[in-house]
Design an enzyme around this catalytic site. Structure first.
Site, short mmCIF file in Angstrom:
data_model
loop_
_atom_site.label_atom_id
_atom_site.label_comp_id
_atom_site.label_asym_id
_atom_site.label_seq_id
_atom_site.Cartn_x
_atom_site.Cartn_y
_atom_site.Cartn_z
N ARG A 1 0.84 -1.19 0.00
CA ARG A 1 0.00 0.00 0.00
C ARG A 1 0.88 1.25 0.00
NH1 ARG A 1 -3.50 -2.78 -1.48
NH2 ARG A 1 -5.45 -3.31 -0.42
N HIS B 1 -0.94 0.16 -9.70
CA HIS B 1 -1.65 -0.75 -8.78
C HIS B 1 -2.21 -1.96 -9.54
CE1 HIS B 1 -3.93 -0.98 -4.70
NE2 HIS B 1 -3.71 -2.20 -5.20
#
Ligand code: NAP
Ligand code: GLV
Length: 309
Positions: free
Chosen positions: A224, A272
């Site tokens: 993250r 991502h």
């Protein structure tokens, strides 16, 4: 039985046919057209609007559309007492390992340097180690960390992992807890982050951690964006403390226009995509959890909300 589907990044068109084909009795209600909120039993979500889950008075179970649950736990109005299950799908695990192996090999084989040499039409051989001489440290001794570690080990890399608790897994070297982190960092030339984002792990990729790595170490963050202190990375790269970084996740996603990472010569950016959720393999796992809940059986991968993962 009704399920609310709400994803801020994925389309219902990819999900509804998979879910209804396998469980025709399930009504899939797509946010915001959800009908009577009191009819919703299950919620399948990625980053739901704060307060959305609290507005469903009969909600029985929250199902994450991803492996992480920080996008759910950050809701200040998250209803307490409703169980949350995260997604663990071998297809995604394989995808993540592909990504980690690719990026570790890329750093190990000095691909950024060769790309820069190509741009400048320079024909020069750089000193090259073999994988057995390269140490990789993985933050996260979970589903993803372990699979990536096994695959890197098969290629010959000298791999160690770090988790919260001691773990004994054949063929894998483990460190744990705050006392184990400096030891893992001190032996790590390529650092890979595969941690969940929690109060304890936020900002863990910071100047202090970078100072414990051998000079010139490289970073791969596929967990993250909140794990990384962006300014500390830029500073460590500028000083040569770190030699390169591969980043799949960011504090702000999409990565804003003009962000210094976009054109940094020592940073590789991916949007991502390390391990995207794959409805054909994920839907049966999600529906299995609904069946388990209906039958009063233990859930797969239930989240410990207090722990944060
Ligand atoms: P997992 O199976 O729950 O494993 C988490 C690991 O982190 C465990 O080993 C755990 O330690 C360790 N950990 C948690 N808090 C810690 C702390 N404070 N100190 C040290 N270790 C700590 O999770 P996973 O399935 O491997 O997934 C990891 C993360 O990857 C997800 O949460 C998500 O954020 C990210 N992810 C990213 C993508 C992408 O496309 N970029 C895709 C999927 C997942 P213990 O073993 O001691 O519990
Ligand atoms: C993706 O980031 C996930 O958590 O599955």
């Amino acid at each position: 039985m009704a399920l609310l589907f709400r994803s801020s990044i994925d389309s219902e068109a990819r999900w509804k046919p998979q879910l209804t084909r396998l469980m025709p009795e399930l009504q899939v209600r797509i946010w915001p057209e959800i009908g009577d909120p009191a009819e919703i039993d299950y919620a399948l979500v990625w980053r739901p609007e704060p307060g959305l889950l609290a507005s469903l008075p009969k909600l029985k179970l929250i199902l994450s559309l991803g492996a992480g649950v920080d996008h759910i736990l950050c809701d200040p109005e998250l209803p307490s007492g409703v169980p949350i299950a995260r997604l663990v799908d071998p297809y995604m695990t394989d995808a993540m390992s592909e990504y980690i192996v690719l990026q570790v090999l890329r750093l190990h084989r000095q691909d950024l340097d060769y790309r820069a040499q190509q741009q400048a039409e320079i024909w020069r051989e750089l000193d090259q180690k073999n994988a057995v001489e390269r140490t990789v440290g993985i933050l996260g001794f979970g589903e993803l960390g372990q699979d990536a570690a096994h695959k890197l080990t098969q290629l010959g890399f000298d791999v160690a992992l770090w988790g919260r608790h001691p773990r004994s897994v054949e063929g894998l070297l483990g460190f744990h807890g705050s006392a184990g982190l400096p030891a893992l960092l001190a032996r790590t030339q390529i650092l890979v982050c595969l941690l969940p984002l929690t109060g304890e792990t936020a900002g863990i990729l910071n100047a202090r951690a970078f100072s414990m790595l051998p000079n010139g170490a490289a970073l791969v963050n596929a967990a993250r964006g909140g794990h990384l202190v962006e300014e500390d990375l830029l500073d460590a790269l500028a000083r040569g403390r770190l030699s390169a970084a591969v980043l799949d996740v960011f504090r702000d996603e999409p990565l804003p226009a003009g962000h210094p990472f976009w054109h940094h010569p020592r940073i590789i950016v991916t949007p991502h995509v390390a391990a995207a959720t794959h409805p054909p393999t994920a839907a049966p796992i999600i529906l299995e959890n609904i069946r388990r809940f209906e039958q009063g059986r233990a859930l797969l991968h239930q989240v410990d909300v207090a722990r944060g993962y």
